[in-house]
Design a protein around this motif. Sequence first.
Motif, PDB file in Angstrom:
ATOM      1  N   ARG A 278     -39.857  15.479  19.045  1.00  0.00           N
ATOM      2  CA  ARG A 278     -38.414  15.654  18.833  1.00  0.00           C
ATOM      3  C   ARG A 278     -38.043  15.635  17.361  1.00  0.00           C
ATOM      4  O   ARG A 278     -36.937  16.035  16.997  1.00  0.00           O
ATOM      5  N   MET A 279     -38.933  15.151  16.507  1.00  0.00           N
ATOM      6  CA  MET A 279     -38.639  15.059  15.082  1.00  0.00           C
ATOM      7  C   MET A 279     -39.037  16.322  14.318  1.00  0.00           C
ATOM      8  O   MET A 279     -38.973  16.350  13.092  1.00  0.00           O
ATOM      9  N   GLN A 280     -39.445  17.370  15.037  1.00  0.00           N
ATOM     10  CA  GLN A 280     -39.813  18.617  14.384  1.00  0.00           C
ATOM     11  C   GLN A 280     -38.581  19.358  13.876  1.00  0.00           C
ATOM     12  O   GLN A 280     -37.472  19.136  14.340  1.00  0.00           O
ATOM     13  N   TYR A 281     -38.834  20.227  12.958  1.00  0.00           N
ATOM     14  CA  TYR A 281     -37.784  21.108  12.443  1.00  0.00           C
ATOM     15  C   TYR A 281     -37.464  22.128  13.526  1.00  0.00           C
ATOM     16  O   TYR A 281     -38.327  22.892  13.947  1.00  0.00           O
ATOM     17  N   THR A 282     -36.248  22.153  14.003  1.00  0.00           N
ATOM     18  CA  THR A 282     -35.876  23.038  15.100  1.00  0.00           C
ATOM     19  C   THR A 282     -35.454  24.410  14.581  1.00  0.00           C
ATOM     20  O   THR A 282     -35.191  24.599  13.387  1.00  0.00           O
ATOM     21  N   ALA A 283     -35.349  25.361  15.511  1.00  0.00           N
ATOM     22  CA  ALA A 283     -34.883  26.697  15.151  1.00  0.00           C
ATOM     23  C   ALA A 283     -33.441  26.664  14.666  1.00  0.00           C
ATOM     24  O   ALA A 283     -33.064  27.381  13.738  1.00  0.00           O
ATOM     25  N   ALA A 284     -32.621  25.814  15.302  1.00  0.00           N
ATOM     26  CA  ALA A 284     -31.215  25.724  14.896  1.00  0.00           C
ATOM     27  C   ALA A 284     -31.085  25.188  13.476  1.00  0.00           C
ATOM     28  O   ALA A 284     -30.288  25.690  12.673  1.00  0.00           O
ATOM     29  N   SER A 285     -31.867  24.171  13.137  1.00  0.00           N
ATOM     30  CA  SER A 285     -31.789  23.617  11.788  1.00  0.00           C
ATOM     31  C   SER A 285     -32.360  24.585  10.760  1.00  0.00           C
ATOM     32  O   SER A 285     -31.877  24.664   9.624  1.00  0.00           O
ATOM     33  N   PHE A 286     -33.392  25.351  11.134  1.00  0.00           N
ATOM     34  CA  PHE A 286     -33.954  26.338  10.217  1.00  0.00           C
ATOM     35  C   PHE A 286     -32.924  27.409   9.870  1.00  0.00           C
ATOM     36  O   PHE A 286     -32.816  27.838   8.717  1.00  0.00           O
ATOM     37  N   ALA A 287     -32.164  27.849  10.869  1.00  0.00           N
ATOM     38  CA  ALA A 287     -31.207  28.935  10.653  1.00  0.00           C
ATOM     39  C   ALA A 287     -29.869  28.452  10.120  1.00  0.00           C
ATOM     40  O   ALA A 287     -29.007  29.283   9.807  1.00  0.00           O
ATOM     41  N   GLN A 288     -29.668  27.157  10.005  1.00  0.00           N
ATOM     42  CA  GLN A 288     -28.349  26.639   9.651  1.00  0.00           C
ATOM     43  C   GLN A 288     -27.874  27.145   8.290  1.00  0.00           C
ATOM     44  O   GLN A 288     -26.706  27.504   8.120  1.00  0.00           O
ATOM     45  N   THR A 289     -28.790  27.208   7.315  1.00  0.00           N
ATOM     46  CA  THR A 289     -28.399  27.658   5.975  1.00  0.00           C
ATOM     47  C   THR A 289     -27.887  29.093   6.001  1.00  0.00           C
ATOM     48  O   THR A 289     -26.860  29.420   5.393  1.00  0.00           O
ATOM     49  N   ILE A 290     -28.596  29.966   6.735  1.00  0.00           N
ATOM     50  CA  ILE A 290     -28.178  31.366   6.806  1.00  0.00           C
ATOM     51  C   ILE A 290     -26.893  31.490   7.610  1.00  0.00           C
ATOM     52  O   ILE A 290     -26.008  32.293   7.280  1.00  0.00           O
ATOM     53  N   VAL A 291     -26.768  30.700   8.663  1.00  0.00           N
ATOM     54  CA  VAL A 291     -25.542  30.731   9.464  1.00  0.00           C
ATOM     55  C   VAL A 291     -24.342  30.343   8.610  1.00  0.00           C
ATOM     56  O   VAL A 291     -23.260  30.937   8.711  1.00  0.00           O
ATOM     57  N   LEU A 292     -24.517  29.360   7.741  1.00  0.00           N
ATOM     58  CA  LEU A 292     -23.417  28.936   6.883  1.00  0.00           C
ATOM     59  C   LEU A 292     -23.027  30.036   5.885  1.00  0.00           C
ATOM     60  O   LEU A 292     -21.860  30.147   5.505  1.00  0.00           O
ATOM     61  N   LEU A 293     -24.005  30.857   5.462  1.00  0.00           N
ATOM     62  CA  LEU A 293     -23.682  31.958   4.555  1.00  0.00           C
ATOM     63  C   LEU A 293     -22.767  32.983   5.219  1.00  0.00           C
ATOM     64  O   LEU A 293     -21.938  33.611   4.555  1.00  0.00           O
ATOM     65  N   PHE A 294     -22.917  33.154   6.533  1.00  0.00           N
ATOM     66  CA  PHE A 294     -22.118  34.136   7.275  1.00  0.00           C
ATOM     67  C   PHE A 294     -21.156  33.425   8.224  1.00  0.00           C
ATOM     68  O   PHE A 294     -20.898  33.892   9.335  1.00  0.00           O
TER      69      PHE A 294
ATOM     70  N   VAL B  38     -18.157  35.305   9.701  1.00  0.00           N
ATOM     71  CA  VAL B  38     -18.487  36.337  10.687  1.00  0.00           C
ATOM     72  C   VAL B  38     -18.944  35.701  11.993  1.00  0.00           C
ATOM     73  O   VAL B  38     -18.491  36.070  13.084  1.00  0.00           O
ATOM     74  N   LEU B  39     -19.835  34.725  11.911  1.00  0.00           N
ATOM     75  CA  LEU B  39     -20.411  34.136  13.117  1.00  0.00           C
ATOM     76  C   LEU B  39     -19.457  33.158  13.802  1.00  0.00           C
ATOM     77  O   LEU B  39     -19.395  33.096  15.024  1.00  0.00           O
ATOM     78  N   ARG B  40     -18.745  32.346  13.010  1.00  0.00           N
ATOM     79  CA  ARG B  40     -17.778  31.376  13.545  1.00  0.00           C
ATOM     80  C   ARG B  40     -18.375  30.552  14.682  1.00  0.00           C
ATOM     81  O   ARG B  40     -17.935  30.603  15.826  1.00  0.00           O
ATOM     82  N   PRO B  41     -19.442  29.776  14.394  1.00  0.00           N
ATOM     83  CA  PRO B  41     -20.065  28.974  15.456  1.00  0.00           C
ATOM     84  C   PRO B  41     -19.132  27.869  15.931  1.00  0.00           C
ATOM     85  O   PRO B  41     -18.311  27.344  15.175  1.00  0.00           O
ATOM     86  N   ARG B  42     -19.258  27.543  17.182  1.00  0.00           N
ATOM     87  CA  ARG B  42     -18.495  26.438  17.753  1.00  0.00           C
ATOM     88  C   ARG B  42     -19.448  25.568  18.569  1.00  0.00           C
ATOM     89  O   ARG B  42     -20.480  26.026  19.049  1.00  0.00           O
ATOM     90  N   GLY B  43     -19.090  24.318  18.719  1.00  0.00           N
ATOM     91  CA  GLY B  43     -19.944  23.414  19.486  1.00  0.00           C
ATOM     92  C   GLY B  43     -19.487  21.980  19.354  1.00  0.00           C
ATOM     93  O   GLY B  43     -18.361  21.687  18.938  1.00  0.00           O
ATOM     94  N   ARG B  44     -20.377  21.076  19.685  1.00  0.00           N
ATOM     95  CA  ARG B  44     -20.081  19.652  19.668  1.00  0.00           C
ATOM     96  C   ARG B  44     -21.155  18.940  18.866  1.00  0.00           C
ATOM     97  O   ARG B  44     -22.345  19.072  19.142  1.00  0.00           O
ATOM     98  N   ARG B  45     -20.712  18.205  17.862  1.00  0.00           N
ATOM     99  CA  ARG B  45     -21.638  17.432  17.037  1.00  0.00           C
ATOM    100  C   ARG B  45     -21.640  15.974  17.488  1.00  0.00           C
ATOM    101  O   ARG B  45     -20.595  15.430  17.850  1.00  0.00           O
ATOM    102  N   PRO B  46     -22.783  15.320  17.456  1.00  0.00           N
ATOM    103  CA  PRO B  46     -22.831  13.917  17.898  1.00  0.00           C
ATOM    104  C   PRO B  46     -22.188  12.978  16.884  1.00  0.00           C
ATOM    105  O   PRO B  46     -22.217  13.235  15.674  1.00  0.00           O
ATOM    106  N   ARG B  47     -21.588  11.930  17.381  1.00  0.00           N
ATOM    107  CA  ARG B  47     -21.041  10.874  16.527  1.00  0.00           C
ATOM    108  C   ARG B  47     -21.968   9.664  16.615  1.00  0.00           C
ATOM    109  O   ARG B  47     -22.144   9.067  17.676  1.00  0.00           O
ATOM    110  N   VAL B  48     -22.563   9.349  15.489  1.00  0.00           N
ATOM    111  CA  VAL B  48     -23.500   8.224  15.417  1.00  0.00           C
ATOM    112  C   VAL B  48     -22.814   7.092  14.675  1.00  0.00           C
ATOM    113  O   VAL B  48     -22.479   7.223  13.490  1.00  0.00           O
ATOM    114  N   ALA B  49     -22.564   5.983  15.368  1.00  0.00           N
ATOM    115  CA  ALA B  49     -21.854   4.847  14.770  1.00  0.00           C
ATOM    116  C   ALA B  49     -22.466   3.548  15.272  1.00  0.00           C
ATOM    117  O   ALA B  49     -22.962   3.467  16.401  1.00  0.00           O
TER     118      ALA B  49
END
Length: 670
Positions: free
Chosen positions: A565-581, A584-595
């Motif tokens: 589970r600690m491997q670099y995932t496909a989503a994390s690999f593509a995150q930088t490129i997704v942020l550049l666009f 255009v892409l306008r991703p939506r989702g749910r981020r975890p809250r760690v407290a």
Amino acid sequence: MFLDLVIAAILLAALSGVPGVLLPRASRAGERIAAALMAGSALAGLAGAASRLCGGAAPAPLSFFPWPAAGNGLVGLDPLSAFFLVPVFLMGALGPVYGLGYWPQAKHRNSGRKLRLFWGLMVAGMALLLIGRHALTFLLGWEFMALSAFFLVSTEDQRAESRQAGWIYLFATHVGTLTLFALFALWRRATGSYELCPAAPGALGAGTASLLFLLALVGFGLKAGMMPLHFWLPGAHASAPSHVSAMLSGVVLKTGIYGLVRWLSLLPDPPAAWGAVILFLGIVSGLLGVVFAIGQHDLKRLLAYHSVENIGIILMGLGVALLGRSAGRPEWVALGLAGCLLHVWNHSFFKSLLFFCAGAVVHRTHTRQIDRMGGLAKAMPWTAACFLVGAVAICGLPPLNGFVSEWFVYLGLLHRATASGTGVSAAVIGVPALAMIGALAVACFVKVYGAVFLGEPRTRAAALAREAPLSMRLPMAVLAAVCALIGLAPALAAPVLDASAACWLAPDAALAPARLGRLAPLGALSILSLSLLAFAGLLGALFRRAGAPRTGPTWDCGYARPTARMQYTAASFAQTIVLLFLRVLRPRGRRPRVAGLFPPPAHMHSHIDDAVLDRLLLPAGSRIEAWFGWFHRFQRGLTQHYVLYILLTLLALLCSQLPFQAFITQWFAR
């Protein structure tokens, strides 16, 4: 002779699924008979197409159907039709062989017979429209293909996702069909015939010709998956069985390209603006297709968006060829059409290969989610190697076939960029756009290959995966070999491309076709490809001679006992490129809250909506449905209400025929 072979192949394909329907559901004889008949159909069809391609660009013979209502429908075979028939019959034979292992009748008793029946009908429909020279035969083949594809997309009709994808596809394909009806009707009005023969110069007015061009662009662009008419494509390709996805992406989309190429050859004196429009749409499709592919987490949906990208590359080549035809420059036509047509072949081969490999992965891991795979190269080395071949080819890297066709498009764009006139701006933009498409494709497939085949298995299903059966590996090997052959020996395809280009230029007798061998150093390209292959083999031999690698602990990032589970995932690999666009892409989702010191388990989810279907068409449909919600009071499912509506309609029609005006005039005259 060769036309008779193609007609025999069409009949064999259409009948291939019938024996399975007549046999019991549990019998495996039906699928084997279907595979054998499709193999015979492919042999006959490929023999006819190869004979026509080797025969040059002479006028094609015609065969008459005894159908007086249509003025005798026509079919004919020229090098352009034969060129597109090759992937139809090749994939038509490989798909059923692949299906023996991927979709066996014993495990799919409810859907196996249906799949094989409509597979054969779809292949027959595509082949018929490719040889059609009359509106009747063309549209007959088109509808056979469209309706068969609908039943194939919704093969698993017990799943809501498949049903929705099927209905969206059916809506899109029939919008395209209605557009084609308008196209043929306007053609009949302008030329006086439904036959698909080139119009004489000056026979069409400028307005009529432009309207014909726009209708062809919309009708065939919907089938080809051109942006922004691609909205049906990702869902259909993802939901269908994987060998159906391979056929949809590798072959069915190309019927839209064929229709556009064929119609542009019929319209005389194309203005430069047409080529600029197609070139611009190709750039948009290529860039947005690869950008949306990078943000996907579903393996088959990612490959579907790459189909949009490659359709964009094909359109870029076609745009350059059309600009060359309007400017009277045969070298632009040769390079642009060579890139366009060769990429039709190449995309058919490497995209089908990738979908076959994806199907093998899904077959063993029971998921399409990339981040639930990993480490499959150890368990599925054959599939991993074939996927690597397809990935290198689709990225346009030497020494495989994708590099050759993209290189032709580059040469055509560079020739156009050094000229003057309409379309120069699009050509200048096209060169860096095509380079950007290639770079983003490399990043995307590095992500995919690393997350799917490298690292450690992320789930138990991935850990227990094993290699695909021989019936699935054999079609992969054939397609991988074809990709390597075209990449290593591109000169073999040059005569075929010259014949097809000459056929496309036949209406413009004053424009002599240019030979591809004089414009592109194909021999040097072969030497370069072979040198790269030899260098790669030498490096592999040196690494093997170095002995077994040493093993030792890796840097554990502060974790004493790292897990998968600690491997670099496909989503994390593509995150930088997704942020550049991001806009255009306008991703939506749910981020975890760690407290807190001991946070509870949390989950992360992200999704990228399709720019046309999810953000435009579905919301617009919901609003229209809400606006007409008041009409539901008249549609309550009561038979007596419907009988009353029919009666009122009949009364209104009868009253419309009564001479009220004459009666009132006579009454007041008294």
